[in-house]
Design a protein around this motif. Sequence first.
Motif, short mmCIF file in Angstrom:
data_model
loop_
_atom_site.label_atom_id
_atom_site.label_comp_id
_atom_site.label_asym_id
_atom_site.label_seq_id
_atom_site.Cartn_x
_atom_site.Cartn_y
_atom_site.Cartn_z
N LYS A 63 102.29 48.38 4.67
CA LYS A 63 103.06 47.99 3.48
C LYS A 63 102.48 46.76 2.78
O LYS A 63 102.67 46.59 1.59
CB LYS A 63 104.51 47.70 3.87
CG LYS A 63 105.31 48.96 4.17
CD LYS A 63 106.79 48.69 4.00
CE LYS A 63 107.60 49.97 4.04
NZ LYS A 63 107.74 50.50 5.42
N ASN A 64 101.81 45.91 3.54
CA ASN A 64 101.39 44.63 2.98
C ASN A 64 99.89 44.64 2.72
O ASN A 64 99.09 44.28 3.57
CB ASN A 64 101.78 43.49 3.92
CG ASN A 64 103.28 43.50 4.16
OD1 ASN A 64 104.05 43.41 3.21
ND2 ASN A 64 103.67 43.66 5.41
N VAL A 65 99.56 45.06 1.52
CA VAL A 65 98.17 45.26 1.15
C VAL A 65 97.85 44.41 -0.06
O VAL A 65 98.69 44.23 -0.94
CB VAL A 65 97.94 46.75 0.78
CG1 VAL A 65 96.52 46.97 0.30
CG2 VAL A 65 98.26 47.64 1.96
N LYS A 66 96.66 43.86 -0.07
CA LYS A 66 96.20 43.20 -1.29
C LYS A 66 94.76 43.64 -1.56
O LYS A 66 93.91 43.56 -0.69
CB LYS A 66 96.24 41.68 -1.14
CG LYS A 66 95.87 40.98 -2.44
CD LYS A 66 96.20 39.51 -2.40
CE LYS A 66 95.66 38.77 -3.60
NZ LYS A 66 96.14 39.26 -4.90
N LEU A 67 94.53 44.10 -2.77
CA LEU A 67 93.16 44.45 -3.18
C LEU A 67 92.52 43.18 -3.72
O LEU A 67 93.09 42.52 -4.60
CB LEU A 67 93.18 45.56 -4.22
CG LEU A 67 93.81 46.87 -3.73
CD1 LEU A 67 93.74 47.93 -4.82
CD2 LEU A 67 93.15 47.37 -2.45
N MET A 68 91.40 42.82 -3.16
CA MET A 68 90.81 41.51 -3.46
C MET A 68 89.90 41.57 -4.68
O MET A 68 90.04 40.79 -5.59
CB MET A 68 90.03 40.99 -2.27
CG MET A 68 90.77 41.05 -0.93
SD MET A 68 92.28 40.07 -0.88
CE MET A 68 91.61 38.42 -0.69
N ASN A 69 88.92 42.45 -4.65
CA ASN A 69 87.98 42.49 -5.77
C ASN A 69 87.18 43.78 -5.79
O ASN A 69 87.18 44.54 -4.83
CB ASN A 69 87.03 41.29 -5.73
CG ASN A 69 86.33 41.17 -4.41
OD1 ASN A 69 86.88 41.52 -3.37
ND2 ASN A 69 85.10 40.72 -4.42
#
Length: 646
Positions: free
Chosen positions: A192-198
Amino acid sequence: MNIRFPDGSSHVFEDGMTALDIAQTISPRLAKATLAARIDGKRQDAFAPIHGDHDLQLLTFADEDGRWAFRHTAAHMLAQAVKRIHPEAKLAIGPAIENGFYYDFDTPETFTPEDLDAIEKEMAKIAEEDNKLERFELPRDEAIAYVKELGEDYKVELIEDLPEDAVISFYRQGDFVDLCAGPHVQSTAKVKNVKLMNVAGAYWRGSEKNKMLQRIYGTAFEKRNELDEYVARIEEAKKRDHNKLGRELELFTTVDIIGQGLPILLPKGARVIQLLQRFVEDEEQRRGYQLTKTPFMAKRDLYKISGHWDHYRDGMFIMGDPDDEEAEVFALRPMTCPFQFMAYLNRSRSYRDLPLRYNETSTLFRNESSGEMHGLIRVRQFTISEGHLAVAPDQVEEEFKGCLDLAKFMITTLGFEDDVSYRFSKWDENNTEKYIGSKESWEKTQDMMRTILNDLGVVYTEADGEAAFYGPKLDIQIRNVHGKEDTLITIQIDFQLAERFGMTYTDRDGEKKYPIVIHRTSIGCYERTLALLIEKYAGALPTWIAPVQVKLLAMTDRTHEHTIHLQRLLEQAGFRVESDLRNEKIGFKIREAQVQKIPYMLIIGDKEAESGAVAVRSRKGGDLGTMPFDEFIAKLRAEVDARSHD
RNA sequence: GCCAAUGUAGCUCAGUUGGUAGAGCAGCGCAUUCGUAAUGCGCAGGUCUGGGGUUCGAGUCCCCACAUUGGCUCCA
């Protein structure tokens, strides 16, 4: 079935239960935390039924392999989201990596930051959908037909490259299927805890001959706060970036019209490097090195002998037309070895001369590709603490040990001992044209080096294809604030160049023999070292190498004279000192000295001028109160002499 | 080299649909002479990275070059 756990205990479970079922019998909490399993040492899906007797380890986010499965599922969710939003995208590969994951896509259009936001939202939706992961296997022909039907050309290539007997497995999650060896977590709801960085470009299969794909980097954590902390940590690390701090603190700068990879070391940066250089040269002298000073360039003939002309030409700055055989063509030196070899060849050598240790503070020029340059870490002109040792075969181990000891001494003095790792860099036996010498000699040298490393108890990783063109290396690696690894120090064993250059010594038996050459650095490249020091200490360099060690802050005009007097005394005692005599409030002067990360401030007001004592403030400890001037000098000297770096 | 982002005063950054460039800090001047992280007032500072183009008009749109930054090593 009988299941044995890592603690040695065994329990009987009903055949066909999954690792998750088993975890559930132990505790629901454990079942919730279980992401994957290790069965008889192999990573497996925790949701796959187990049959028969096995060793079982339940993997959670605390385990590297648990995190790997978790983030690999995140990578699949990324691909799923991208396919939904951009159905034309073709999938390449998408592994979990240290601290996250990525997936490579071939798309007609590059992804924008807005695209990333949309994809991230879609991933959250996929997590909501609670898609169960499901594994299935296909025979080779069917697998190829299947991915062809999906239009996934890259997957076809991947399967075709798998060994004939390989098990070809796929994972399905809702409307998405991907070729994958696994393992995965049981449901997209876990992630659930996702972050797309670059987004970044990346060549298909890492080869610049191939098409450039779009790579999306991301990270995923089990808990929201872990993700937030990670992102905050990255932001925090960026504040230590030498590229930012080094410019703010006026250590270096760059100028467009000078060119890429050619930084200007400003007085403060040049001072730090001068201090390091003196320290290194003095220490090397103490350890039996002889200093040389050799030319920055040479005719191409020299590089033809050394092998640089054939194996390193792209990395050199060449003056003149390299193809004109008649002309006198010079090239700036990319390495010091052939030059120091000429010093060795100055006269005939005896076994009594060995081990012969040359050092040189050597400026080198390497024509790095334009995209490789990075602040002070990767530049086109740099100065290294170079050295070459000519040794007899029975001296190799002892001298190698000496080089390693020197390197460790430097690392410890700079405070890097917890930040480095050791890499045994070997040649690539599938790409032999990059190197000089025979397979036998490479294997012999590498075996010798491995034996020495093992004898010395060095903990190292092995890396293929990272050797120098003339021999294997022990590289001492360090990471910058972005997590990118670079070589700080290197020690290399070379069986080849002595022969090429005709370097011999007369042994006890009267025979002429070739010495073994050890190429080494003691602190590595000064520019890179400065960069890593800035990042390590967030600009607050240890007092012994701080460009300014003490700043004297005059309280009022009345104390100018006394301030200047104290500055002279400190300078005569060998310290680097500045005075702030400006008509400003003391708080302002303190703030400025603090921002410049100057180790000590002395506040000189009427009281101090009267008593002869000084009010001391340190950048770390704040107000240290008043002490006699002599006591301050003694304290400062002790700190500098100890080269302390707390 | 390749994929992208960025480039406005010494530094950090604003700058509207294209309409003649702005702030804070730093610098300089004046006042203030002050006790441990920013005293007040004023002045000056710009070929908007460089070159070309579109336009009546370009910091803004397009092309090229240069520089800075991230990635291109982690292999279903």
